[in-house]
Design a protein around this motif. Structure first.
Motif, PDB file in Angstrom:
ATOM      1  N   GLU A 527       8.914 -28.192  -9.815  1.00  0.00           N
ATOM      2  CA  GLU A 527       8.814 -27.180  -8.761  1.00  0.00           C
ATOM      3  C   GLU A 527       7.369 -27.037  -8.300  1.00  0.00           C
ATOM      4  O   GLU A 527       6.544 -26.473  -9.014  1.00  0.00           O
ATOM      5  CB  GLU A 527       9.317 -25.825  -9.272  1.00  0.00           C
ATOM      6  N   PRO A 528       7.023 -27.516  -7.117  1.00  0.00           N
ATOM      7  CA  PRO A 528       5.725 -27.186  -6.514  1.00  0.00           C
ATOM      8  C   PRO A 528       5.850 -25.897  -5.700  1.00  0.00           C
ATOM      9  O   PRO A 528       6.936 -25.554  -5.209  1.00  0.00           O
ATOM     10  CB  PRO A 528       5.449 -28.391  -5.618  1.00  0.00           C
ATOM     11  N   SER A 529       4.733 -25.177  -5.547  1.00  0.00           N
ATOM     12  CA  SER A 529       4.762 -23.921  -4.797  1.00  0.00           C
ATOM     13  C   SER A 529       3.401 -23.643  -4.182  1.00  0.00           C
ATOM     14  O   SER A 529       2.378 -24.157  -4.637  1.00  0.00           O
ATOM     15  CB  SER A 529       5.169 -22.754  -5.707  1.00  0.00           C
ATOM     16  N   LEU A 530       3.403 -22.818  -3.150  1.00  0.00           N
ATOM     17  CA  LEU A 530       2.188 -22.343  -2.494  1.00  0.00           C
ATOM     18  C   LEU A 530       2.269 -20.822  -2.386  1.00  0.00           C
ATOM     19  O   LEU A 530       3.278 -20.295  -1.908  1.00  0.00           O
ATOM     20  CB  LEU A 530       2.028 -22.950  -1.103  1.00  0.00           C
ATOM     21  N   THR A 531       1.219 -20.135  -2.824  1.00  0.00           N
ATOM     22  CA  THR A 531       1.190 -18.671  -2.787  1.00  0.00           C
ATOM     23  C   THR A 531      -0.045 -18.227  -2.035  1.00  0.00           C
ATOM     24  O   THR A 531      -1.148 -18.727  -2.277  1.00  0.00           O
ATOM     25  CB  THR A 531       1.175 -18.088  -4.213  1.00  0.00           C
ATOM     26  N   PHE A 532       0.121 -17.260  -1.149  1.00  0.00           N
ATOM     27  CA  PHE A 532      -1.002 -16.787  -0.338  1.00  0.00           C
ATOM     28  C   PHE A 532      -0.764 -15.331   0.046  1.00  0.00           C
ATOM     29  O   PHE A 532       0.378 -14.851   0.082  1.00  0.00           O
ATOM     30  CB  PHE A 532      -1.178 -17.647   0.916  1.00  0.00           C
ATOM     31  N   PRO A 533      -1.840 -14.576   0.325  1.00  0.00           N
ATOM     32  CA  PRO A 533      -1.678 -13.171   0.724  1.00  0.00           C
ATOM     33  C   PRO A 533      -1.219 -13.062   2.168  1.00  0.00           C
ATOM     34  O   PRO A 533      -1.626 -13.843   3.033  1.00  0.00           O
ATOM     35  CB  PRO A 533      -3.089 -12.599   0.532  1.00  0.00           C
ATOM     36  N   VAL A 534      -0.380 -12.066   2.414  1.00  0.00           N
ATOM     37  CA  VAL A 534       0.062 -11.783   3.779  1.00  0.00           C
ATOM     38  C   VAL A 534      -0.316 -10.362   4.191  1.00  0.00           C
ATOM     39  O   VAL A 534      -0.167 -10.002   5.363  1.00  0.00           O
ATOM     40  CB  VAL A 534       1.591 -11.992   3.914  1.00  0.00           C
ATOM     41  N   SER A 535      -0.767  -9.571   3.244  1.00  0.00           N
ATOM     42  CA  SER A 535      -1.244  -8.222   3.535  1.00  0.00           C
ATOM     43  C   SER A 535      -2.123  -7.785   2.373  1.00  0.00           C
ATOM     44  O   SER A 535      -2.371  -8.554   1.435  1.00  0.00           O
ATOM     45  CB  SER A 535      -0.078  -7.243   3.730  1.00  0.00           C
ATOM     46  N   GLU A 536      -2.590  -6.559   2.437  1.00  0.00           N
ATOM     47  CA  GLU A 536      -3.497  -6.078   1.401  1.00  0.00           C
ATOM     48  C   GLU A 536      -2.865  -6.132   0.016  1.00  0.00           C
ATOM     49  O   GLU A 536      -3.514  -6.489  -0.963  1.00  0.00           O
ATOM     50  CB  GLU A 536      -3.923  -4.650   1.733  1.00  0.00           C
ATOM     51  N   ASN A 537      -1.598  -5.768  -0.097  1.00  0.00           N
ATOM     52  CA  ASN A 537      -0.906  -5.762  -1.390  1.00  0.00           C
ATOM     53  C   ASN A 537       0.281  -6.713  -1.421  1.00  0.00           C
ATOM     54  O   ASN A 537       1.043  -6.700  -2.399  1.00  0.00           O
ATOM     55  CB  ASN A 537      -0.413  -4.344  -1.727  1.00  0.00           C
ATOM     56  N   GLY A 538       0.452  -7.504  -0.397  1.00  0.00           N
ATOM     57  CA  GLY A 538       1.613  -8.381  -0.329  1.00  0.00           C
ATOM     58  C   GLY A 538       1.239  -9.851  -0.442  1.00  0.00           C
ATOM     59  O   GLY A 538       0.203 -10.288   0.077  1.00  0.00           O
ATOM     60  N   ARG A 539       2.067 -10.611  -1.114  1.00  0.00           N
ATOM     61  CA  ARG A 539       1.870 -12.051  -1.261  1.00  0.00           C
ATOM     62  C   ARG A 539       3.200 -12.748  -1.038  1.00  0.00           C
ATOM     63  O   ARG A 539       4.271 -12.220  -1.339  1.00  0.00           O
ATOM     64  CB  ARG A 539       1.316 -12.406  -2.646  1.00  0.00           C
ATOM     65  N   LEU A 540       3.088 -13.959  -0.517  1.00  0.00           N
ATOM     66  CA  LEU A 540       4.274 -14.762  -0.219  1.00  0.00           C
ATOM     67  C   LEU A 540       4.150 -16.093  -0.930  1.00  0.00           C
ATOM     68  O   LEU A 540       3.095 -16.733  -0.904  1.00  0.00           O
ATOM     69  CB  LEU A 540       4.404 -14.986   1.299  1.00  0.00           C
ATOM     70  N   THR A 541       5.228 -16.509  -1.586  1.00  0.00           N
ATOM     71  CA  THR A 541       5.281 -17.782  -2.281  1.00  0.00           C
ATOM     72  C   THR A 541       6.345 -18.667  -1.644  1.00  0.00           C
ATOM     73  O   THR A 541       7.494 -18.242  -1.472  1.00  0.00           O
ATOM     74  CB  THR A 541       5.610 -17.587  -3.772  1.00  0.00           C
ATOM     75  N   LEU A 542       5.949 -19.870  -1.252  1.00  0.00           N
ATOM     76  CA  LEU A 542       6.877 -20.875  -0.739  1.00  0.00           C
ATOM     77  C   LEU A 542       7.031 -21.952  -1.810  1.00  0.00           C
ATOM     78  O   LEU A 542       6.033 -22.417  -2.368  1.00  0.00           O
ATOM     79  CB  LEU A 542       6.355 -21.483   0.562  1.00  0.00           C
TER      80      LEU A 542
END
Length: 781
Positions: A527-542
């Motif tokens: 499983e590869p993944s990418l995680t990045f912030p989308v807001s001050e307290n929010g993060r999104l992982t693909l």
């Protein structure tokens, strides 16, 4: 005249010489023999020659350089006294005599012996290999009593830091031949001096019990022979003062002070009583919040809109800093350089509030000339530099530099981080100096865990948080239990492509021997993944998953619904997970919210086609002066088949980790003939919990708890369990809520957190597997 007393290492007195010459009638010269006092000479006399006696290792030239007297030079009392002091301060000689004999100057020295060997005796708690590198006294060096005393003090300080303040270190010398000595440090270690009691004076808003949980020092409890935080350390007490101040400030007590922190030895001198005298002051709330600027390009309403500080909230410096950061970030986005935001606080004693005005001003025109990094022997410069949002040539922002320093500390790669600024090549240039001390970032762990549900399992894992100094994480783990094995390899690059983008790579090999049914599973995946912030307290992982799932060793006695799945299948799926976590921000220190929502879509290749949706909503807060913790969680999941029937490896099972009071796979659809748990395509669970003190001394780490859980798992694509011997078998897969109430005993130990759950099912089905007691313990060595 009176003769001066000799110093510690001087054994001879200078003889009184009578020098008669035509120019000098007579002179009485007292002895020159000590640092504390020197005799007076009548007047100067010429030195025709200098004779040096007693030196064996030290060259004449070295002695003459300290003497600083040349033949043919006229010398007097002051010059001879200075020469004597220089020779004695050199640390090369045990005794020094300077005797004028006619026009000759006779210098007699006795050299310190050479150290033949350095030994440490009496130490049991601290090893030689840890202590010897600390010493300046080394084999084949000249013995110096002051150096030996300093080494003894350094060793004693090491024991003091280990909590043995009664330890004594005595240097001894054993004479050997050829002017050599063995240097022995005799250590009496004494016992560990613990903190017997921590008390507070002047606290009204929070109890002693609550404040003891804030500080790092702990009282000696049941496991005093293992726990290290109950050892008395003066440095830790100083740090506790800062922790108390941060605790109160974050809760609106802006006038809080630690008046004193007094440690007192017990009567038997084997422990300390530590008392903190505090002045709490009053708790302030936020009054009026405004924004001001006299800069024409600044839109006040636009900057006011990003403020997260609201009237009526408990005042917190963290909230103020958060708002300042937001405003300065907005200024940068709009291309306004050198904009600073200053908070201006006005006290309102009438309603105990603080008015906050954010002044948007233009700061000095200063640029960052360069960023200098020192002390990183392993960690690459770029790992530290990427914590700065500022690069060379950017406008200088002091707040951004402070934030970068905090991010560097948060890496946990360094034991100490100092970030300072100084003037560069000109008044408009600033150099940022970063000085770090690296610490250990790798660990090898061996562990054992037990639960009534899963039994005993063993764990071996390796974790390196700063792999090759690149800031990457590499983890290897192997877990084996009575019915499962799990091998996992994980790699994380936190700054992929030089951005705030975490690349994760995970490979796993998992086997299970299902205890609730007679079949085995095998799953191998990547499983590869990418995680990045989308807001001050929010993060999104693909993420992307490719795996091979096998159901094998299926016994003939199991449910036909399981036997239909006996095969191997490939899963190729893409997914995403969004998380919103206010616990990290610390803006509200007494509560936090966690929201997670994700979906996995299978069918992009592979043989399985489905959509799996999961979610979690959790909230926690502290009440009753933060003595009681309240938690509420709502968790759910759904499998939507796009083709065919769901396999048992895809379905949800509920056990004590999600719904207490039931065994693993203890609720949900079940074959009425074989009693096999079949899982469900849907589940939902709500958990309410409170933990609270029991009145026991908090150093025992024992708290009480109460919980109420309600939930269900339901839904099958195929409910037909008919066989030749049971032609009319149908599985009940309907939605049926189960509820459980229980109490807990929570014991937080150095060996790991222990939790004893005593539960009773209020609502259940006849075919459910109830569990009235559950013990979970996780031990790490």
């Amino acid at each position: 005249m009176k003769i001066a007393k000799a110093a510690q290492y001087t054994r001879h007195f200078l003889k009184i010489q009578c020098i008669r010459t035509v120019l000098i009638a007579s002179a009485a010269i007292g002895s020159v023999a000590g640092l504390s006092q020197a005799p007076a000479y009548a007047q100067s006399f010429p030195v025709s020659s200098i004779e040096i006696e007693g030196n064996q290792r030290i060259e004449d030239a070295t002695i003459l350089s300290f003497l600083n007297v040349q033949p043919g030079q006229n010398v007097g009392a002051a010059q001879l006294n200075d020469a004597l002091q220089r020779l004695q301060r050199s640390g090369l000689f045990e005794t020094v005599d300077i005797v004028p004999a006619g026009n000759r100057l006779v210098v007699t020295v006795k050299e310190f012996p050479t150290i033949n060997r350095v030994n440490i005796e009496g130490n049991k708690r601290l090893k030689d290999e840890d202590l010897l590198p600390l010493l300046q006294s080394q084999s084949r060096r000249v013995y110096n009593p002051s150096t030996a005393e300093a080494d003894a003090a350094l060793l004693a300080e090491g024991y003091n830091q280990a909590g043995r303040v009664a330890a004594t270190v005595t240097p001894r010398i054993i004479p050997r031949s050829n002017n050599r000595v063995d240097l022995v440090f005799e250590i009496a270690e004494g016992d560990v001096v613990e903190v017997e009691r921590i008390s507070f004076v002047g606290n009204r808003a929070y109890s002693d019990r609550r404040l003891r949980r804030v500080i790092g020092s702990k009282q000696a409890g049941l496991l005093r022979s293992i726990i290290q935080s109950d050892t008395f350390l003066a440095d830790r007490i100083a740090f506790d003062r800062q922790l108390l101040r941060d605790f109160y400030l974050s809760r609106g007590y802006v006038d809080f002070q630690v008046l004193s922190s007094t440690p007192e030895l017990t009567r038997n001198r084997d422990g300390y009583f530590v008392t903190f005298r505090v002045r709490e002051g009053q708790q302030f709330t936020v009054g009026e919040v405004t924004t001001f600027s006299d800069l024409p390009e600044i839109d006040i309403d636009e900057f006011q809109a990003v403020a997260r500080l609201k009237p009526g909230q408990t005042y917190s410096p963290a909230r103020v800093e958060n708002t300042i950061t937001r405003m300065e970030r907005l200024a940068i986005q709009k291309g306004f350089n050198f904009i600073r935001v200053e908070p201006r606080i006005t006290r309102n004693e009438a309603d105990i509030s603080l008015d906050v005005e954010f002044a948007v001003i233009r700061g000095p025109r200063v640029f960052v000339e360069r960023i200098d990094i020192e002390g990183n022997a392993t960690t690459l410069d770029r790992v530290i530099r990427r914590q700065f949002n500022t690069v060379e040539g950017d406008p200088f922002n002091p707040r951004e530099i402070r934030d970068a320093a905090e991010r560097i500390r948060a890496l946990n790669y360094f034991s100490n981080v100092d970030v300072n600024t100084r003037e560069g090549s000109g008044p408009e240039q600033v150099v940022v100096d970063v000085d770090v001390d690296e610490t250990t970032t790798g660990s090898l762990g061996f562990g054992v865990s037990f639960s009534a549900d899963a039994g005993t399992s063993f764990n071996v894992n390796f974790l390196e948080r700063n792999f090759l100094g690149r800031g990457q994480t590499l983890g290897l783990s192997f877990d084996t239990g009575s019915d499962s094995q799990d091998t996992n390899v994980r790699f994380v690059e936190p700054a992929f492509l030089g951005r705030d983008l975490a690349l994760g790579l995970t490979a796993y090999y998992r086997t299970t021997d299902q205890e609730f049914s007679d079949y085995d599973t095998l799953r191998v995946g990547f499983e590869p993944s990418l995680t990045f912030p989308v807001s001050e307290n929010g993060r999104l992982t693909l993420s992307y998953q490719i795996s091979r799932d096998s159901i094998k060793n299926v016994e003939s006695t199991v449910s036909p619904i399981i036997r239909r799945d006996e095969s191997s299948a490939y899963t190729s799926a893409v997914g995403y997970t969004y998380s919103y976590d206010t616990r990290r921000s610390g803006l509200n220190p007494t509560s936090g919210v966690l929201l997670q929502f994700g979906q996995k879509i299978a069918g992009i290749g592979g043989g399985l086609r489905y959509v799996q949706t999961t979610g979690l909503l959790a909230a926690e807060t502290r009440v009753a002066r933060e003595e009681v913790n309240l938690r509420a969680e709502l968790e759910f999941g759904a499998n939507t088949r796009l083709e065919g029937n769901s396999r048992i490896t895809e379905r949800f099972f509920l056990g004590p980790s999600k719904l207490r009071g039931f065994e693993g796979a203890g609720i949900g659809p079940r074959d009425p003939n074989t009693d096999d748990a079949l899982g469900g395509n849907f589940f939902a669970v709500a958990r309410l919990e409170a933990d609270f003190p029991l009145g026991l001394p908090e150093e025992y780490g024992i708290r009480g708890g109460a919980f109420f859980d309600v939930g269900s798992v339901w839904g099958l694509d195929d409910v037909n369990c008919s066989t030749a011997t049971s032609p009319n078998c149908v599985v009940d897969d309907g939605f049926s809520l189960r509820s459980v109430v229980g109490v807990s005993l929570l014991w937080d130990t150095q060996l790991g957190p222990l939790r004893f759950n005593f539960s009773r099912a209020l609502v259940s089905e006849d075919f459910d597997k109830e569990q009235s007691f559950d013990l979970t313990v996780s031990t790490r060595f």
